[in-house]
Design a protein around this motif. Structure first.
Motif, short mmCIF file in Angstrom:
data_model
loop_
_atom_site.label_atom_id
_atom_site.label_comp_id
_atom_site.label_asym_id
_atom_site.label_seq_id
_atom_site.Cartn_x
_atom_site.Cartn_y
_atom_site.Cartn_z
N ARG A 94 0.83 -1.21 0.00
CA ARG A 94 0.00 0.00 0.00
C ARG A 94 0.86 1.25 0.00
O ARG A 94 0.56 2.23 -0.66
N ILE A 95 1.98 1.23 0.76
CA ILE A 95 2.84 2.41 0.80
C ILE A 95 3.52 2.62 -0.54
O ILE A 95 3.64 3.74 -1.03
N LEU A 96 3.95 1.51 -1.19
CA LEU A 96 4.61 1.63 -2.49
C LEU A 96 3.69 2.30 -3.50
O LEU A 96 4.12 3.11 -4.31
N ILE A 97 2.40 1.97 -3.45
CA ILE A 97 1.49 2.50 -4.46
C ILE A 97 1.07 3.92 -4.13
O ILE A 97 0.97 4.77 -5.02
N SER A 98 0.83 4.24 -2.84
CA SER A 98 0.17 5.52 -2.60
C SER A 98 0.92 6.51 -1.74
O SER A 98 0.52 7.66 -1.68
N GLU A 99 1.98 6.12 -1.03
CA GLU A 99 2.57 7.10 -0.12
C GLU A 99 4.03 7.40 -0.37
O GLU A 99 4.67 8.05 0.45
N LEU A 100 4.57 6.97 -1.53
CA LEU A 100 5.93 7.36 -1.86
C LEU A 100 5.86 8.59 -2.75
O LEU A 100 5.15 8.60 -3.77
N PRO A 101 6.58 9.67 -2.43
CA PRO A 101 6.45 10.89 -3.24
C PRO A 101 7.17 10.80 -4.57
O PRO A 101 8.15 10.06 -4.72
N THR A 102 6.65 11.53 -5.55
CA THR A 102 7.29 11.65 -6.88
C THR A 102 7.04 13.06 -7.37
O THR A 102 6.31 13.82 -6.78
N MET A 103 7.65 13.40 -8.50
CA MET A 103 7.39 14.68 -9.16
C MET A 103 6.47 14.42 -10.35
O MET A 103 6.69 13.48 -11.11
N ALA A 104 5.46 15.26 -10.50
CA ALA A 104 4.58 15.15 -11.67
C ALA A 104 4.06 16.54 -12.00
O ALA A 104 3.97 17.40 -11.13
N VAL A 245 2.06 12.76 -3.51
CA VAL A 245 1.99 11.33 -3.26
C VAL A 245 0.80 10.74 -4.00
O VAL A 245 -0.14 11.44 -4.35
N GLY A 246 0.85 9.42 -4.21
CA GLY A 246 -0.18 8.73 -4.98
C GLY A 246 -1.57 8.85 -4.39
O GLY A 246 -2.57 8.75 -5.09
N LYS A 247 -1.62 9.09 -3.04
CA LYS A 247 -2.95 9.22 -2.40
C LYS A 247 -3.75 10.36 -2.99
O LYS A 247 -4.98 10.30 -3.10
N THR A 248 -3.06 11.47 -3.34
CA THR A 248 -3.75 12.65 -3.84
C THR A 248 -4.23 12.41 -5.27
O THR A 248 -5.35 12.72 -5.62
N HIS A 249 -3.30 11.88 -6.10
CA HIS A 249 -3.65 11.61 -7.49
C HIS A 249 -2.71 10.53 -8.00
O HIS A 249 -1.53 10.54 -7.67
N ALA A 250 -3.22 9.62 -8.81
CA ALA A 250 -2.41 8.47 -9.23
C ALA A 250 -1.21 8.89 -10.06
O ALA A 250 -0.28 8.09 -10.22
N LYS A 251 -1.17 10.11 -10.60
CA LYS A 251 0.00 10.49 -11.39
C LYS A 251 1.25 10.56 -10.54
O LYS A 251 2.36 10.49 -11.06
N TRP A 252 1.10 10.71 -9.21
CA TRP A 252 2.25 10.79 -8.33
C TRP A 252 2.67 9.42 -7.80
O TRP A 252 3.47 9.35 -6.87
N SER A 253 2.16 8.35 -8.34
CA SER A 253 2.55 7.03 -7.86
C SER A 253 3.85 6.62 -8.55
O SER A 253 3.92 6.65 -9.77
N PRO A 254 4.90 6.21 -7.80
CA PRO A 254 6.20 5.92 -8.42
C PRO A 254 6.29 4.54 -9.05
O PRO A 254 7.29 4.22 -9.69
N VAL A 255 5.26 3.70 -8.85
CA VAL A 255 5.30 2.36 -9.41
C VAL A 255 4.23 2.23 -10.48
O VAL A 255 3.13 2.76 -10.34
N ALA A 256 4.56 1.54 -11.57
CA ALA A 256 3.53 1.21 -12.55
C ALA A 256 2.51 0.36 -11.81
O ALA A 256 1.31 0.58 -11.90
#
Lengths: 369, 100
Positions: A94-104, A245-256
């Motif tokens: 769950r953390i890998l999908i939604s709580e790891l930050p990325t740039m988008a 983070v992915g929780k806000t919007h899926a574009k910020w999810s770092p994993v496919a």
């Protein structure tokens, strides 16, 4: 399990459960109609009547826990976590999908767009493009913050389909250019007497001067089609990317995506020979079974590749086969697969996810103290 | 936020701003602690990120038991991280030397 009289049960060392209870505790039985024994027996006093302690002892966990890496490259990795509980493995997923930050890309300033793709659709597509930069080098930007070189990345897109070409032009993601000095669009102000006009971002220094980006320009994943232009159409825009983070919007999810499955276990309860063995080998679509020549013309079936089993249950579908083949899953052996979108390599992603779970525990402890 | 009794510290409900990610993992480590008699969690409403963790112990204050379980979970995570890093380093060494 066949019924065995109490005095015929095998002798086991003092602190081990009887075999049928061990099976119930550590294996999910995948029967023809539905799986059973799916619940984990976590309660510390579950086997207190038998005198066996089910509690977590950290040193025992440390001795039994293993990690085996099966495949690892820049884009994805497959590894095994052995000896851990499903709730913790799921927490990592769950953390890998939604709580790891990325740039988008979040804000798109469109100067000119005569393409058929609407502005908001174009902005949505730009947001989904993965940006290949380490998000740990940037800070979050809140609503009151001014966009500066520490919290945003600026890209420019200017493409025009020439009239004389006569063909459609495809706009790809690699047409996005990185602007290390910030936005080039000037803010509309009343007095134009200032020497340096204010732009939409306030970069005090160029991002190229930072050591991480000196020889390493920020790029996006190439080859993604953004739009198509007919002759005479043009797109001119600036895109600002921020951390999220992915929780806000899926574009910020770092994993496919990231997923896990439990290790399948295929057990032959009886000896399967000759015709039956050949039938079994033919039934399995992923070739889990093999034929072993026992000599004297007797052929026996063996389980060669249980890991490849997809639990399609073809081998137990016909009546009578359920007593011959047992399909099970090992409850504490997880085969994890992580597919990264390119910002960070997958092994770094997993390490960051574990760190985030630790941070969550710490914040709970400080909240309670 | 702890909802409990001043007289009996061994049973209380903790309302945290978390979700299943932490709550399920905490529930697992709490269950494994021998001092705990009952533990569980529920999410009052899915639109609000709030979880109620109920802990009932055999005498020890529930807050201390929850803190100890958080510590246990942190130790588990640290061990997972170090084992994972070791396994990745070994894999890279083995495959680097084979292909190189």
């Amino acid at each position: 399990m066949p019924k065995v009289p109490l005095w015929d049960l095998p002798e086991l060392p003092q602190n081990q459960l009887p075999l049928h209870l061990q099976l119930q505790k550590t294996r999910v039985s995948c029967n023809n109609d539905a799986p059973t024994n799916t619940e984990n027996v976590t309660y510390s006093g579950a086997y207190a009547a038998l005198g066996i302690d089910n509690s977590l002892r950290l040193d025992e966990f440390r001795n039994n826990f293993k990690v085996k890496v099966i495949k690892l490259n820049e884009e994805d990795m497959e590894f095994d976590l052995i000896g851990i509980d499903a709730s913790i493995a799921n927490a990592f997923r769950r953390i890998l999908i939604s709580e790891l930050p990325t740039m988008a890309i979040e804000k798109v300033l469109v100067a000119n767009s005569s393409s058929v793709v609407q502005d908001e659709v174009l902005a949505h597509r730009l947001g989904l493009i993965p940006i290949k930069v380490d998000p740990r080098l940037f800070d979050y930007m809140s609503e009151n913050d001014v966009p500066n070189e520490k919290n945003s990345i600026v890209f420019k897109l200017h493409v025009k389909c020439e009239r004389k070409s006569g063909e459609r032009l495809t706009v790809y993601s690699h047409d996005l250019e990185w602007l290390p000095s910030g936005s080039e669009y000037v803010l509309p102000t009343e007095n134009s007497s200032e020497s340096k006009p204010k732009t939409y971002t306030s970069f005090t220094s160029s991002q190229v001067s930072l050591p991480e980006f000196e020889n390493n320009p920020i790029t996006v994943t190439p080859g993604i089609i953004i739009s198509k232009l007919a002759p005479g159409q043009e797109i001119e825009l600036e895109a600002h990317a921020v951390k999220g983070v992915g929780k806000t919007h899926a574009k910020w999810s770092p994993v496919a995506t990231a997923w896990y499955r439990m290790l399948p276990e295929v057990v032959l309860l009886q000896d399967i020979e000759d015709d039956d063995a050949q039938k079994l080998v033919n039934k399995c679509p992923v070739n889990v079974f093999d034929i072993e020549d026992m000599g004297k013309g007797v052929k026996r079936a063996t389980v060669a590749r249980p890991r490849a089993c997809t639990l399609c249950r073809e081998c137990i579908r016909e009546p009578g086969w359920e007593e011959k083949v047992a399909l099970r899953r090992v409850k504490d052996h997880f085969i994890f697969t992580i597919e990264s979108t390119g910002a960070l390599p997958p092994e770094v992603l997993f390490t960051e996810a574990v760190k985030i779970l630790e941070d969550k525990c710490e914040s709970v402890i400080t909240e309670l103290s | 936020m702890e909802h409990g009794s001043y007289k009996d510290q061994s049973a209380s409900t903790f309302s945290l701003a978390e979700d299943h990610t932490l709550a399920n993992a905490l529930r697992f480590t709490l269950n494994q602690d021998p001092r705990v008699s009952v533990c569980g969690y529920s999410i009052p409403h899915p639109s609000e990120a709030r979880v109620n963790i109920r802990v009932q112990t055999t005498g020890d204050p529930a807050k201390e038991v929850l803190k100890d379980s958080c510590q246990d979970l942190m130790m588990i995570c640290q061990h997972v991280r170090s084992t994972f890093d070791q396994a990745v380093a070994d894999f890279k060494n083995n495959n680097g030397s084979e292909s190189g």
